[in-house]
Design a protein around this motif. Structure first.
Motif, PDB file in Angstrom:
ATOM      1  N   TYR A 103       0.853  -1.182   0.000  1.00 28.07           N
ATOM      2  CA  TYR A 103       0.000   0.000   0.000  1.00 28.07           C
ATOM      3  C   TYR A 103       0.895   1.240   0.000  1.00 28.07           C
ATOM      4  O   TYR A 103       1.999   1.217   0.548  1.00 28.07           O
ATOM      5  N   ASP A 104       0.419   2.341  -0.589  1.00 24.86           N
ATOM      6  CA  ASP A 104       1.264   3.528  -0.718  1.00 24.86           C
ATOM      7  C   ASP A 104       0.762   4.721   0.094  1.00 24.86           C
ATOM      8  O   ASP A 104       1.093   5.870  -0.210  1.00 24.86           O
ATOM      9  N   ASP A 105      -0.023   4.461   1.126  1.00 26.91           N
ATOM     10  CA  ASP A 105      -0.617   5.571   1.882  1.00 26.91           C
ATOM     11  C   ASP A 105       0.040   5.772   3.246  1.00 26.91           C
ATOM     12  O   ASP A 105      -0.594   6.208   4.195  1.00 26.91           O
ATOM     13  N   TYR A 106       1.349   5.445   3.343  1.00 28.77           N
ATOM     14  CA  TYR A 106       2.064   5.638   4.602  1.00 28.77           C
ATOM     15  C   TYR A 106       3.113   6.729   4.431  1.00 28.77           C
ATOM     16  O   TYR A 106       3.819   6.776   3.412  1.00 28.77           O
ATOM     17  N   GLU A 107       3.230   7.594   5.416  1.00 26.64           N
ATOM     18  CA  GLU A 107       4.190   8.691   5.352  1.00 26.64           C
ATOM     19  C   GLU A 107       5.514   8.290   5.997  1.00 26.64           C
ATOM     20  O   GLU A 107       5.549   7.535   6.968  1.00 26.64           O
TER      21      GLU A 107
END
Length: 210
Positions: free
Chosen positions: A184-188
């Motif tokens: 997933y690419d929604d982590y900062e």
């Protein structure tokens, strides 16, 4: 014919070095020392769900609670020549590999590791979340070496923020930061040099149940 329910709960509880009071309190919902005593003596049979929970807490399988240990891990006299001895690494709780929240709770059992792969003071944590799922899927177990806290590019660490919460991430250089390694690419990223953090240790092992 005896009406008692044969089991090995006491064997695994004692192997973990825990009391009946501890085991009673570790279950959810908690029970009493008397109930644990009845389970161990065979006078009372736990439900399948409760049996699985006891197994999870004691670091074994439900089948082993009924049939006995698969290997005599603590009896070094029974280890064949050339076989490495194992040690018990305490399982302290969960570390989120996603939203940062409290990680280390009361010990809920142990995991077994080869002695040469478990540095002194190592402990295990259960991963909760998907931000490291490329290397460590949700629900897997990681082992942390608290004596190895120096950052090296590409290695993974458990860190604690200034507010006492913990998370599990990979260190990257240029610039120095802690990143998620996820499908997933929604982590900062967590940039270093801003808010204070404490490195709890380097992750040295990832284990998943088949």
């Amino acid at each position: 014919m005896s009406d008692l329910w044969p089991n090995h709960i006491a064997t695994f509880r004692k192997r973990a070095g825990k009391s009946q009071d501890w085991l009673a309190a570790a279950l959810n919902p908690a029970t009493t020392k008397g109930t644990i005593s009845q389970y161990e003596s065979g006078k009372r049979k736990p439900s399948q769900g409760r049996l699985q929970e006891i197994a999870d807490v004691l670091g074994c399988t439900a089948g082993e609670l009924i049939d006995g240990p698969r290997t005599a891990a603590n009896d070094q006299s029974s280890v064949p020549d050339g076989t490495e001895s194992v040690v018990q690494v305490p399982l302290l709780g969960e570390v989120p590999a996603g939203p940062v929240r409290e990680a280390i709770r009361h010990s809920r059992g142990f995991v077994l590791m080869p002695e040469s792969e478990a540095p002194k003071d190592s402990y295990a944590l259960r991963v909760s979340g998907e931000s490291m799922n490329v290397h460590a899927p949700n629900g897997c177990t990681i082992v942390v070496n608290p004596n190895d806290r120096d950052f090296f590019d590409g290695r993974r660490y458990v860190i604690r923020t200034d507010d006492g919460e913990a998370t599990f991430k990979e260190y990257r250089e240029g610039p120095a930061r802690l990143v998620a390694v996820s499908t997933y690419d929604d982590y900062e990223d967590i940039r270093l040099g801003g808010e204070p953090i404490e490195v709890l240790g380097r992750v040295i092992s990832v284990t998943t149940r088949l």
